[in-house]
Design an enzyme around this catalytic site. Structure first.
Site, PDB file in Angstrom:
ATOM      1  N   SER A  39       0.548   4.378 -10.261  1.00  0.00           N
ATOM      2  CA  SER A  39       1.621   5.217  -9.696  1.00  0.00           C
ATOM      3  C   SER A  39       1.879   6.390 -10.626  1.00  0.00           C
ATOM      4  O   SER A  39       1.775   6.250 -11.852  1.00  0.00           O
ATOM      5  CB  SER A  39       2.910   4.405  -9.563  1.00  0.00           C
ATOM      6  OG  SER A  39       4.006   5.260  -9.302  1.00  0.00           O
ATOM      7  N   THR A  42      -5.874  -6.166  -1.540  1.00  0.00           N
ATOM      8  CA  THR A  42      -4.710  -7.052  -1.632  1.00  0.00           C
ATOM      9  C   THR A  42      -3.468  -6.296  -1.159  1.00  0.00           C
ATOM     10  O   THR A  42      -3.369  -5.072  -1.342  1.00  0.00           O
ATOM     11  CB  THR A  42      -4.503  -7.568  -3.071  1.00  0.00           C
ATOM     12  OG1 THR A  42      -4.220  -6.462  -3.935  1.00  0.00           O
ATOM     13  CG2 THR A  42      -5.717  -8.326  -3.568  1.00  0.00           C
ATOM     14  N   GLY A  43      -2.548  -7.042  -0.547  1.00  0.00           N
ATOM     15  CA  GLY A  43      -1.314  -6.416  -0.060  1.00  0.00           C
ATOM     16  C   GLY A  43      -1.588  -5.371   0.999  1.00  0.00           C
ATOM     17  O   GLY A  43      -1.176  -4.216   0.883  1.00  0.00           O
ATOM     18  N   GLY A  52      -2.024  -0.275   1.491  1.00  0.00           N
ATOM     19  CA  GLY A  52      -3.102  -1.256   1.618  1.00  0.00           C
ATOM     20  C   GLY A  52      -3.660  -1.283   3.032  1.00  0.00           C
ATOM     21  O   GLY A  52      -4.884  -1.313   3.246  1.00  0.00           O
ATOM     22  N   GLY A  63       1.644  -0.406   4.780  1.00  0.00           N
ATOM     23  CA  GLY A  63       1.616   0.641   3.773  1.00  0.00           C
ATOM     24  C   GLY A  63       0.239   1.114   3.330  1.00  0.00           C
ATOM     25  O   GLY A  63      -0.691   1.255   4.131  1.00  0.00           O
ATOM     26  N   TYR A  65       9.427  -0.676 -13.290  1.00  0.00           N
ATOM     27  CA  TYR A  65       8.306  -0.414 -12.375  1.00  0.00           C
ATOM     28  C   TYR A  65       7.296   0.538 -13.018  1.00  0.00           C
ATOM     29  O   TYR A  65       6.084   0.290 -13.020  1.00  0.00           O
ATOM     30  CB  TYR A  65       8.861   0.182 -11.073  1.00  0.00           C
ATOM     31  CG  TYR A  65       7.793   0.627 -10.100  1.00  0.00           C
ATOM     32  CD1 TYR A  65       7.078  -0.298  -9.349  1.00  0.00           C
ATOM     33  CD2 TYR A  65       7.510   1.990  -9.932  1.00  0.00           C
ATOM     34  CE1 TYR A  65       6.097   0.127  -8.456  1.00  0.00           C
ATOM     35  CE2 TYR A  65       6.539   2.411  -9.043  1.00  0.00           C
ATOM     36  CZ  TYR A  65       5.833   1.477  -8.303  1.00  0.00           C
ATOM     37  OH  TYR A  65       4.863   1.884  -7.428  1.00  0.00           O
TER      38      TYR A  65
HETATM   39  N1  NAP Z   1       4.334   4.281  -1.385  1.00  0.00           N
HETATM   40  C1  NAP Z   1       4.392   4.964  -2.511  1.00  0.00           C
HETATM   41  O1  NAP Z   1       5.039   6.026  -2.582  1.00  0.00           O
HETATM   42  C2  NAP Z   1       3.659   4.467  -3.724  1.00  0.00           C
HETATM   43  C3  NAP Z   1       3.512   5.350  -4.802  1.00  0.00           C
HETATM   44  C4  NAP Z   1       2.834   4.907  -5.922  1.00  0.00           C
HETATM   45  C5  NAP Z   1       2.309   3.633  -5.965  1.00  0.00           C
HETATM   46  N2  NAP Z   1       2.465   2.798  -4.907  1.00  0.00           N
HETATM   47  C6  NAP Z   1       1.873   1.457  -5.011  1.00  0.00           C
HETATM   48  O2  NAP Z   1       1.127   1.210  -3.852  1.00  0.00           O
HETATM   49  C7  NAP Z   1       1.073  -0.202  -3.599  1.00  0.00           C
HETATM   50  C8  NAP Z   1       1.445  -0.469  -2.148  1.00  0.00           C
HETATM   51  O3  NAP Z   1       2.762   0.016  -1.931  1.00  0.00           O
HETATM   52  P1  NAP Z   1       3.287   0.394  -0.468  1.00  0.00           P
HETATM   53  O4  NAP Z   1       4.163   1.576  -0.618  1.00  0.00           O
HETATM   54  O5  NAP Z   1       2.175   0.419   0.481  1.00  0.00           O
HETATM   55  O6  NAP Z   1       4.251  -0.862  -0.192  1.00  0.00           O
HETATM   56  P2  NAP Z   1       4.470  -1.781   1.111  1.00  0.00           P
HETATM   57  O7  NAP Z   1       4.463  -0.973   2.356  1.00  0.00           O
HETATM   58  O8  NAP Z   1       5.684  -2.583   0.766  1.00  0.00           O
HETATM   59  O9  NAP Z   1       3.199  -2.717   1.128  1.00  0.00           O
HETATM   60  C9  NAP Z   1       3.024  -3.699   0.138  1.00  0.00           C
HETATM   61  C10 NAP Z   1       2.036  -4.711   0.651  1.00  0.00           C
HETATM   62  O10 NAP Z   1       1.747  -5.631  -0.394  1.00  0.00           O
HETATM   63  C11 NAP Z   1       2.052  -6.941   0.038  1.00  0.00           C
HETATM   64  N3  NAP Z   1       2.511  -7.681  -1.135  1.00  0.00           N
HETATM   65  C12 NAP Z   1       3.625  -7.491  -1.871  1.00  0.00           C
HETATM   66  N4  NAP Z   1       3.670  -8.394  -2.852  1.00  0.00           N
HETATM   67  C13 NAP Z   1       2.563  -9.162  -2.746  1.00  0.00           C
HETATM   68  C14 NAP Z   1       2.048 -10.266  -3.455  1.00  0.00           C
HETATM   69  N5  NAP Z   1       2.701 -10.804  -4.482  1.00  0.00           N
HETATM   70  N6  NAP Z   1       0.860 -10.792  -3.062  1.00  0.00           N
HETATM   71  C15 NAP Z   1       0.193 -10.279  -2.006  1.00  0.00           C
HETATM   72  N7  NAP Z   1       0.627  -9.261  -1.285  1.00  0.00           N
HETATM   73  C16 NAP Z   1       1.814  -8.711  -1.648  1.00  0.00           C
HETATM   74  C17 NAP Z   1       3.082  -6.784   1.149  1.00  0.00           C
HETATM   75  O11 NAP Z   1       3.080  -7.877   2.065  1.00  0.00           O
HETATM   76  P3  NAP Z   1       3.953  -9.206   1.787  1.00  0.00           P
HETATM   77  O12 NAP Z   1       5.312  -8.731   1.368  1.00  0.00           O
HETATM   78  O13 NAP Z   1       3.931  -9.926   3.087  1.00  0.00           O
HETATM   79  O14 NAP Z   1       3.249  -9.968   0.711  1.00  0.00           O
HETATM   80  C18 NAP Z   1       2.545  -5.537   1.818  1.00  0.00           C
HETATM   81  O15 NAP Z   1       1.452  -5.863   2.635  1.00  0.00           O
HETATM   82  C19 NAP Z   1       1.988  -0.845  -4.626  1.00  0.00           C
HETATM   83  O16 NAP Z   1       1.230  -1.308  -5.725  1.00  0.00           O
HETATM   84  C20 NAP Z   1       2.875   0.315  -5.049  1.00  0.00           C
HETATM   85  O17 NAP Z   1       3.418   0.125  -6.327  1.00  0.00           O
HETATM   86  C21 NAP Z   1       3.137   3.180  -3.788  1.00  0.00           C
END
Ligand code: NAP
Length: 255
Positions: free
Chosen positions: A137, A12-13, A19, A17, A150
């Site tokens: 996270s 999902t998502g 995903g 990033g 968060y």
């Molecule tokens: N990057 C980091 O440093 C980091 C660290 C710890 C944890 N995380 C976790 O990793 C996960 C991904 O984060 P990321 O950094 O890759 O962020 P990202 O680049 O913003 O990617 C998020 C993805 O999720 C989708 N998304 C967001 N809300 C959604 C929803 N309600 N339903 C379906 N898809 C949804 C977005 O597409 P749309 O907006 O088009 O829906 C996008 O494809 C998150 O759970 C985040 O909390 C990230």
């Protein structure tokens, strides 16, 4: 040898990033992958890059009808799901004084309700012995400024994994979390609203505090996912796998 040959996965998502990186790696390891997201244009771009082993379904993880539709499609096409990565989520730092009700609702909705609805909706199509991985996270362990809501949602995600490890043991479904460290992704610009210069400066500064000497990449997280998704981790369930270059466990000092 591909460790996930013939497996059916849902991330999902995954249009950007972590995903997207996860979907790419799962495909390299031989899986066919369904990806979701809310923005169709981003999904189209992602599938264009991922190729014919990827199928995009526009779906909001926090919407039960959407996730039931995702389950129906996977059931219709493959009859089962082997790997579920509940990754959709996000949030950004906001001082407590400035936190709005709308931001609280949004982060609770995608990070907690969305994970529950995702796993609940896909449960009938998950095969016995499947691997479920939830994206948590390192913030859940830290008192990072502005991340209270968060971080608490990610603590909840870890708690969900432990409960579901018990709830689903009769079906031998393993449930684990990954806790990524600092991984600059598209979310840093479009969710956290940081400029490219701010992201680069932050990454350089924080790298000095990470024992591995650098911030993480989507591939680092995807490697951990492949491990938890594959039979290599068949005796591992209910854990949180921290993938952070050591920042939460060891003090590296500043160079
Ligand atoms: N990057 C980091 O440093 C980091 C660290 C710890 C944890 N995380 C976790 O990793 C996960 C991904 O984060 P990321 O950094 O890759 O962020 P990202 O680049 O913003 O990617 C998020 C993805 O999720 C989708 N998304 C967001 N809300 C959604 C929803 N309600 N339903 C379906 N898809 C949804 C977005 O597409 P749309 O907006 O088009 O829906 C996008 O494809 C998150 O759970 C985040 O909390 C990230």
């Amino acid at each position: 040898m591909q460790s996930l040959k013939g497996r059916v996965a849902l991330v999902t998502g995954a249009s950007t990033g972590l995903g997207f990186g996860a979907a790419k790696k799962l495909i390299e390891e031989g899986a066919v992958v369904f990806i979701t997201g809310r923005r169709q244009a981003e999904l189209d771009r992602a599938v264009g890059e991922l190729g014919s082993s990827a199928t995009a379904i526009q779906a909001d993880a926090a919407n039960k009808a959407d996730m039931l539709r995702v389950a129906d499609i996977i059931k219709f096409v493959h009859g089962r799901l082997d790997i579920l990565f509940a990754n959709a989520g996000g949030g950004h730092a906001t001082p407590l004084e400035e936190l709005t009700e709308e931001q609280i609702d949004r982060e609770l909705s995608v990070n907690i309700k969305g994970v529950v609805l995702t796993v609940q909706s896909l449960l009938p199509v998950l095969r016995d012995g499947a691997s479920v991985v939830l994206n948590a996270s390192i913030t859940a362990d830290m008192g990072l400024p502005g991340f209270a809501v968060y971080a608490s949602t990610k603590a909840a995600v870890r708690s969900l994994a432990r409960s579901w490890t018990t709830d689903l043991k009769h079906r031998r479904i393993r449930v684990n979390t990954i806790s990524p460290g600092v991984v600059p992704t598209e979310g840093y610009s479009h969710v956290q609203k940081l400029s490219d210069d701010d992201i680069a400066a932050y990454a350089t500064r924080v790298a000095t505090e990470i024992p591995a000497g650098r911030v993480g990449t989507a591939e680092d997280i995807a490697d951990a996912l492949v491990f938890l998704a594959s039979d290599s981790s068949k005796y591992i369930t209910g854990i949180d796998l921290v993938v952070d270059g050591g920042i939460t466990r060891v003090y590296a000092g500043r160079n």
